[in-house]
Write a protein that holds these residues in place. Structure first.
Motif, short mmCIF file in Angstrom:
data_model
loop_
_atom_site.label_atom_id
_atom_site.label_comp_id
_atom_site.label_asym_id
_atom_site.label_seq_id
_atom_site.Cartn_x
_atom_site.Cartn_y
_atom_site.Cartn_z
N ARG A 16 1.16 -1.16 0.18
CA ARG A 16 0.00 -0.11 -0.22
C ARG A 16 1.11 1.41 0.03
O ARG A 16 0.57 2.56 -0.90
CB ARG A 16 -1.25 0.09 1.57
CG ARG A 16 -2.30 -0.82 1.33
CD ARG A 16 -2.87 -0.37 2.57
NE ARG A 16 -1.93 -1.08 3.76
CZ ARG A 16 -2.81 -1.06 5.34
NH1 ARG A 16 -3.73 -0.57 5.09
NH2 ARG A 16 -1.18 -1.32 5.95
N TYR A 17 2.15 1.47 0.64
CA TYR A 17 2.86 2.31 0.49
C TYR A 17 4.06 2.38 -0.75
O TYR A 17 4.46 3.47 -0.39
CB TYR A 17 4.00 2.03 2.12
CG TYR A 17 4.06 0.99 2.12
CD1 TYR A 17 5.73 0.28 0.98
CD2 TYR A 17 3.90 -0.05 2.92
CE1 TYR A 17 5.91 -0.92 1.10
CE2 TYR A 17 4.37 -1.09 3.09
CZ TYR A 17 5.61 -1.95 2.26
OH TYR A 17 5.65 -2.92 1.70
N CYS A 18 3.67 1.77 -1.13
CA CYS A 18 4.36 1.68 -2.96
C CYS A 18 3.66 1.45 -3.81
O CYS A 18 4.18 0.73 -5.06
CB CYS A 18 5.62 1.03 -2.40
SG CYS A 18 6.97 1.51 -3.83
N PRO A 19 1.98 2.23 -3.72
CA PRO A 19 1.04 1.34 -5.31
C PRO A 19 1.75 2.58 -5.98
O PRO A 19 2.60 3.67 -6.29
CB PRO A 19 0.30 3.03 -4.14
CG PRO A 19 1.27 4.09 -3.90
CD PRO A 19 1.18 3.58 -3.49
N LYS A 78 -2.63 5.51 -7.77
CA LYS A 78 -2.51 6.67 -6.75
C LYS A 78 -3.90 7.30 -7.82
O LYS A 78 -4.52 7.72 -7.03
CB LYS A 78 -1.03 7.32 -7.13
CG LYS A 78 -0.33 6.12 -6.09
CD LYS A 78 0.80 7.44 -6.32
CE LYS A 78 2.44 6.76 -5.94
NZ LYS A 78 3.46 7.74 -6.00
N ARG A 85 -7.50 6.01 -6.63
CA ARG A 85 -7.57 5.82 -5.28
C ARG A 85 -7.68 7.47 -4.67
O ARG A 85 -7.93 7.47 -3.61
CB ARG A 85 -6.69 4.97 -4.40
CG ARG A 85 -6.77 3.56 -4.44
CD ARG A 85 -6.00 2.67 -3.15
NE ARG A 85 -6.16 3.55 -1.64
CZ ARG A 85 -4.72 3.57 -1.69
NH1 ARG A 85 -3.58 3.26 -2.11
NH2 ARG A 85 -4.92 3.76 -0.07
N PHE A 86 -7.32 8.34 -5.32
CA PHE A 86 -7.12 9.86 -4.96
C PHE A 86 -7.09 10.34 -6.11
O PHE A 86 -6.90 11.34 -6.56
CB PHE A 86 -5.43 9.91 -4.36
CG PHE A 86 -5.46 8.59 -2.98
CD1 PHE A 86 -5.73 10.01 -1.95
CD2 PHE A 86 -4.45 8.28 -3.21
CE1 PHE A 86 -5.67 8.52 -1.09
CE2 PHE A 86 -4.02 7.73 -1.91
CZ PHE A 86 -4.57 8.15 -0.62
N HIS A 99 1.49 14.08 -9.14
CA HIS A 99 1.61 13.07 -7.86
C HIS A 99 3.24 13.94 -8.48
O HIS A 99 3.61 13.39 -9.34
CB HIS A 99 1.13 12.33 -8.41
CG HIS A 99 -0.16 11.73 -8.21
ND1 HIS A 99 -0.27 11.92 -6.39
CD2 HIS A 99 -1.08 11.26 -8.58
CE1 HIS A 99 -1.59 11.26 -6.62
NE2 HIS A 99 -2.29 11.45 -7.84
N GLN A 100 3.89 13.32 -6.98
CA GLN A 100 5.26 13.95 -7.01
C GLN A 100 6.39 12.88 -8.00
O GLN A 100 6.43 11.84 -7.47
CB GLN A 100 5.39 14.17 -5.56
CG GLN A 100 7.46 14.59 -6.11
CD GLN A 100 7.54 15.53 -4.13
OE1 GLN A 100 7.35 15.90 -3.89
NE2 GLN A 100 7.96 13.99 -3.53
N SER A 122 11.28 7.98 -9.63
CA SER A 122 10.33 6.65 -8.40
C SER A 122 9.14 7.91 -8.10
O SER A 122 8.68 8.52 -8.76
CB SER A 122 11.31 7.73 -7.29
OG SER A 122 10.63 9.14 -6.64
N GLY A 123 8.48 6.55 -8.01
CA GLY A 123 7.10 7.15 -7.72
C GLY A 123 5.89 6.74 -8.90
O GLY A 123 4.83 7.01 -9.08
N PHE A 173 8.70 1.28 9.60
CA PHE A 173 8.80 2.71 9.66
C PHE A 173 8.38 3.13 11.09
O PHE A 173 8.64 2.43 11.30
CB PHE A 173 6.96 3.10 9.88
CG PHE A 173 6.08 3.26 8.28
CD1 PHE A 173 6.65 3.58 6.99
CD2 PHE A 173 5.75 1.70 7.41
CE1 PHE A 173 5.90 2.76 5.87
CE2 PHE A 173 5.27 1.03 6.59
CZ PHE A 173 5.50 2.43 5.35
#
Lengths: 456, 624
Positions: free
Chosen positions: B275-278, B283, B286-287, B293-294, B310-311, B429
């Motif tokens: 989930r932390y690396c979608p 992204k 879901r958002f 997005h960066q 990245s991302g 984390f």
């Protein structure tokens, strides 16, 4: 978890009894007893001996009650730890005050079944014996028991859950800020975090306030009927009881003893105390009755100040006015069936008042309503929405959590580092965990991932 | 099957970040070690992000280094940009991060492995395990050789039945360019392991020559790079820049209109992703309210034009990838050098492991890295290191090294894995550590150097340097407790500036430093000796003084929990014969078979009452 701290609880059933027992178990039990138990004999207590003396707060040097105290040294005790039992008079308030005193000296409120749990842990009773107790302990988290508790206590757990949600939210915002400095996400404003925590604190404070109401519902309250002779005090008691108990005559001063009766007002147990009429008198017996009545005024939860509405407010009424000045008072103007004459003095105008007639029954319901609402502020008492905290354990948990939240607000306001203030929120959640179940790091992360688009 | 002539103490299967640390640890502890990999040219390859560290991950690297692992040294030697994150926040949440030169990183690690005594490297694909009487005794390879060994460490990464997805096209592979590992996960399943499936993804690699960097925001490294390793004095190399770009509504439209060709949304991919690396399509779906997005455009090295955005990982078809990347401001002309892809792979739920990382089912078999459901190089390396140490200790017939949750993020990581299992790829984390204030990057050496030295991993030279540092810290504390500021002898103006006006009694240096906003630089103005205290000593002393109250508070909690943590549950404990447990709890305990009461208490659904029952039963066993 088994921690060797010292625990204490009231061991006799809640409510009025002839005798009340406070049990303290743990390494500090004797120490605590020595601090609060005053006796004439010098030297330390011997194990398994009863000692007579008084319980007093060492900080205030005021004796709370006379008491018998017994120390049972480890391992010859129920828990196999040092155990002290304090036997005192059975009134709720006395027992509760002594318990508070013991807690103030460093003991922790025992969890349900904890004495037995310790007996079990220390190998005094076997597993089979302890299973019944284990069930109780397990009950804290079991969904089924939770549900039962839910029904019994209204939506207590729901409310606590709401508070928990607020805290989880605030913590998630802080954790997101700490753990994801590189992400392009908008962090929560400080005020958003503060408001969320304040919301939780408000809910918790409300619940704690409700605790007293919960106690009142379970334990009942004492209501004293006061007034000068022959204004209808005993008639009022009989009307409330719906039967004749007190001797009712038109001869003033008939009631000389204090008469106690319990009436049920919408589920609230009310102990009615009918007193001798208060007036200047030379009669020895009556004088004693007046003295008792004046004494009782000071300790009653509520005083019904009965006046004869068909007469003027006279000196005798004034005498009582002085006596009840410091009490919780309802002004009851009796004899509304007769022509109204009385003018209520200014001093009493702010007090709640009701006009009744014990002859016709007029106003009795209004009076009951007024008595009830004096103690139970939430009018939704009959609805399911009503939440009361009827267990000291819950109050304990909430006070702990509330304390953590207050510390958080102070520290956060002072600009303390976030990884440090996060500790306070975690501690608050940990305390609430007793009721809501533990909040795991994953719960916090869940919320972060739901709310923020995170990920490279 | 030909049996190889030589038998090893430890065989490590896989040479990724877990495998390298495992092999080095075992060899450095004097065990004859064999490292097997499908591709000797892909040792310590950074299959995804060309970076090491970050929040909690940087902590892991410092811990690996403190114990005597290689990752910190390797990134110090091959990093191209170093940064400390969260410098404005407290010391517990400050973390190191570095961009790596991807090729240099792997080449240096290979060199270190090749120069390591007791360590051999061979290229081979392991297809199965050789198991006798519940104990592993070797591995079988595709070409028909059986390598005998006392212990085996599996670090299979994404290779077991790896399946690569680009749009609706998919093909078997362990990573783009490498074959998958077939057979071993089936064998594990036959042996009785619960094997699951996870998914992860990586973005395309872009041609830096086709990116207009001038139009993008630039991100520099720190002016003074801070090394990861406690053994690295300083980093002198020139630093490279990263750049920041953003997707826009047009990018999102392109993605949305192509979702029907996404294996993720078309149901082709079964594995669970992190989930932390979608992926970027995740992204956007879901958002939907987010207008951009960066992405960090990270150089993959000094000698290459390849750029890692990245991302922006995705499993969308290649034509959509082009359209999507080119819709980004500054990337209008971009060329893709390697396509983005998603990969599904087999993993073995880590609840089947002891805290030593040995499997509960097969003796002397250890699992580390992505096979345990984790993601991240640092998480993998941390497990590899511990598996290597514990395999070596097993060969030496010694007790395993298990780090507590209060001792290291490594302890939190492994405890989480073995008590909670992994339902999605697990990433570390700082919020996972309940003793976060104790587990700082700055004190990783104080926490772990002793342990690394005791097991024989940390060389004497490094340990002596550490002991010297620890002594200096102790002496500095003494000095601060002894040294005093007296109001009479001090400049009143200076004291007033610092908020000490009206100071009547003298103050020790320690009390002075404890005040908020007071630092060593202030102390230096009063006390000339403080100027000679090395920065590294100052830092440690200042943090400990300022954090003292909170450190004590956490330490108290640690002590409270200690009793359970230390209570071991016998491996053959009969839960069935224990009355007082609910059926549900019993089933959980039988399934997890926790090693200690502490572990048992963290298994979801195991009640405090059950722990109490267990505690008594174990005590009774001990008494017998």
């Amino acid at each position: 978890m088994y921690v060797r701290d010292t625990i204490a609880a009231i061991s006799t059933p809640a409510g009025e009894g002839g005798i009340g027992i406070i049990r303290v178990s743990g390494d500090r039990a004797e120490d605590i007893a020595e601090k609060i138990f005053i006796r004439n004999m010098s030297g330390g207590m011997k194990s398994h001996r009863f000692y007579y003396g008084a319980i007093a707060d060492p900080d205030e040097a005021v004796s709370l009650d006379e008491a018998m105290v017994v120390l049972m040294r480890s391992p010859k005790s129920y828990t196999r730890e040092d155990v002290v039992e304090i036997q005192c008079h059975g009134g709720y308030l006395v027992v509760r005050k002594i318990l508070d005193l013991v807690l103030k000296q460093g003991a922790r409120l025992a969890e349900p079944g904890e004495f037995t749990k310790r007996a079990f842990l220390n190998g005094r009773i076997d597993l089979v014996q302890a299973e019944a107790v284990i069930d109780v302990i397990r009950g804290k988290t079991d969904a089924a028991v939770m549900l039962a508790q839910h029904q019994r206590e209204g939506h207590l757990s729901l409310r606590i859950h709401e508070a928990r949600e607020n805290i989880v939210y605030a913590l998630a915002m802080i954790e997101a800020y700490l753990d994801f400095p590189e992400e392009d996400i908008e962090f929560a404003e400080d005020c958003e975090i503060v408001n969320s925590v304040k919301g939780a604190l408000g809910k918790i404070d409300n619940l704690i306030d409700g605790f007293d109401e919960g106690r009142v519902l379970r334990e009942g309250v004492s209501v004293l009927i006061a007034g000068k002779p022959n204004v209808g005090k005993s008639s009022l008691l009989n009307t409330l009881l719906q039967e004749k108990r007190a001797i009712v005559t038109s001869v003033p001063g008939t009631t000389r003893d204090i008469i106690e009766e319990v009436v049920n007002i919408a589920g609230l147990p009310v102990k009615m105390l009918d007193t001798a009429g208060i007036r200047q008198t030379d009669d020895v017996v009556e004088k004693e009755g007046v003295r008792l009545a004046l004494e009782k005024i000071a300790i009653a939860d509520l005083v019904l100040f009965v006046l004869d509405g068909s007469r003027v407010f006279d000196e005798a009424d004034g005498l009582i006015l002085d006596a009840v000045a410091g009490s919780n008072v309802i002004v009851v103007k009796n004899k509304s069936d007769l022509a109204p004459v009385m003018i209520i003095p200014d001093l009493l105008l702010e007090k709640p008042a009701v006009e009744i007639s014990t002859v016709t029954g007029t106003g009795i319901d209004a009076l009951k309503e007024l008595i009830f609402s004096t103690f139970i502020h939430n009018r939704a008492v009959d609805s399911r929405e009503y939440v009361v905290l009827s267990q000291a354990r819950h109050r304990d948990v909430l006070q702990k959590a509330g304390g953590c939240l207050k510390t958080f607000l102070e520290n956060f306001g002072a600009g303390m580092s976030l990884e440090i203030v996060a500790l306070d929120l975690r501690d608050a959640l940990h305390a609430l965990g007793e009721v809501t179940g533990e909040t795991t790091p994953d719960d916090i992360l869940d919320l972060i991932f739901q709310r923020f688009c995170i990920g490279k | 099957m030909v049996v190889f002539e030589k038998s090893y103490d430890v065989i490590v299967v896989g040479a990724g970040h877990a495998g390298c640390e495992a092999a080095l640890a075992a060899a450095r502890m004097g065990r004859s070690t064999l490292l097997l990999t499908i591709n000797l040219d892909a040792i310590a390859l950074m299959s995804c992000n060309p970076a090491i560290g970050g929040l909690a991950k940087g902590h892991l690297v410092r811990e690996i280094d403190a114990l005597g692992g290689e990752m910190g040294k390797n990134i110090d030697a091959t990093g191209i940009q170093f940064r400390i994150l969260n410098t404005k926040k407290g010391p517990a949440v400050r973390a190191s991060r570095a961009q790596a030169d991807k090729q240099q990183y792997r080449l240096r690690m290979k060199r270190v492995l090749e120069n390591q005594d007791n360590l051999e490297l061979k290229q081979a694909e392991v297809t199965g395990l050789s198991v006798e009487n519940g104990t592993v005794c070797g591995v079988d390879t595709k070409v028909g050789i059986r390598y005998p060994a006392k212990t085996i460490i599996l670090t299979t990464g994404t290779f077991m039945r790896g399946l690569i997805h680009v749009g609706l096209t998919n093909y078997p592979g362990g990573r783009a360019g490498d074959p998958p590992s077939i057979g071993i996960s089936d064998h594990l399943r036959e042996l009785g392991f619960e094997v699951g499936r996870l998914k992860t993804g990586t973005p395309a690699r872009l041609d830096g020559r086709t990116i207009d960097f001038d139009r993008l925001e630039v991100q520099h490294g720190d002016a003074e790079p801070t090394p990861f390793s406690f053994s690295t004095d300083r980093i002198d190399c020139a630093q490279m820049d990263c750049h920041i770009a953003y997707t826009n509504e047009k990018t999102h439209d392109i993605i949305r209109s192509a979702l029907d060709r996404s294996p993720l949304y078309g149901g082709v991919i079964q594995g669970v992703g992190p989930r932390y690396c979608p992926s970027i399509e995740d992204k956007v779906v879901r958002f939907p309210e987010k207008s951009r997005h960066q992405t960090f455009l990270e150089p993959e090295g000094r000698d290459t034009v390849e750029i890692y955005p990245s991302g922006l990982s995705t499993s969308l078809p290649i034509d959509v990838q082009y359209a999507m990347y080119r819709s980004i401001h500054g990337l209008e002309q971009v060329e893709i050098m390697r396509p983005a892809y998603a990969i599904e792979y087999d993993y073995v739920d880590p609840i089947q492991l002891h805290a030593s990382l040995e499997t509960k089912l097969i003796r002397n078999l250890y699992h580390a890295g992505q096979i345990n459901g984790t993601s991240g190089y640092e998480e993998a390396a941390a497990q590899g290191l511990m598996a290597g140490i514990n395999a070596a200790l097993r060969v030496q017939e010694k007790e395993p090294l298990v780090l507590g949750r209060n001792e290291a993020y490594i302890g939190v990581l492994i405890d989480d894995l073995v008590t909670l299992g992994a339902k999605e790829p697990y990433r570390m984390f700082t919020s996972r550590a309940e003793y976060r204030l104790l587990l700082r990057e700055d004190n990783a050496d104080l926490r772990l150097r002793d342990k690394g030295h005791v097991v024989g991993l940390l060389p004497d030279e490094d340990y002596q340097a550490f002991q010297y540092k620890r002594t200096m810290i102790g002496e500095e504390f003494e000095r601060l407790r002894f040294g005093k500021i007296s109001p009479a002898a001090s400049d009143p103006l200076f004291l007033e500036q610092l908020g000490f006006s009206g100071l009547k009694n003298s103050l020790t240096f320690e009390q002075f430093l404890r005040r908020p906003d007071i630092t060593y630089s202030h102390l230096c103005q009063i006390d000339p000796v403080s100027r000679d205290v090395p920065a590294i000593i100052r830092e440690q002393v200042e943090i400990q003084i300022k954090y003292q109250g909170y450190i004590d508070r956490q330490q108290l909690e640690v002590e409270r929990a200690a009793k359970f943590e230390g209570t071991k549950i016998p491996a053959d404990f009969d839960y069935g014969g224990l009355s007082g447990l609910s059926a549900e709890v019993r089933e959980k305990l039988v399934r997890f078979r926790p090693d200690t009461l502490g572990q048992a208490s963290r298994i979801p659904g195991v009640t405090p009452a059950a722990i109490t029952v267990l505690a008594i039963a174990i005590r009774a066993l001990g008494a017998r």
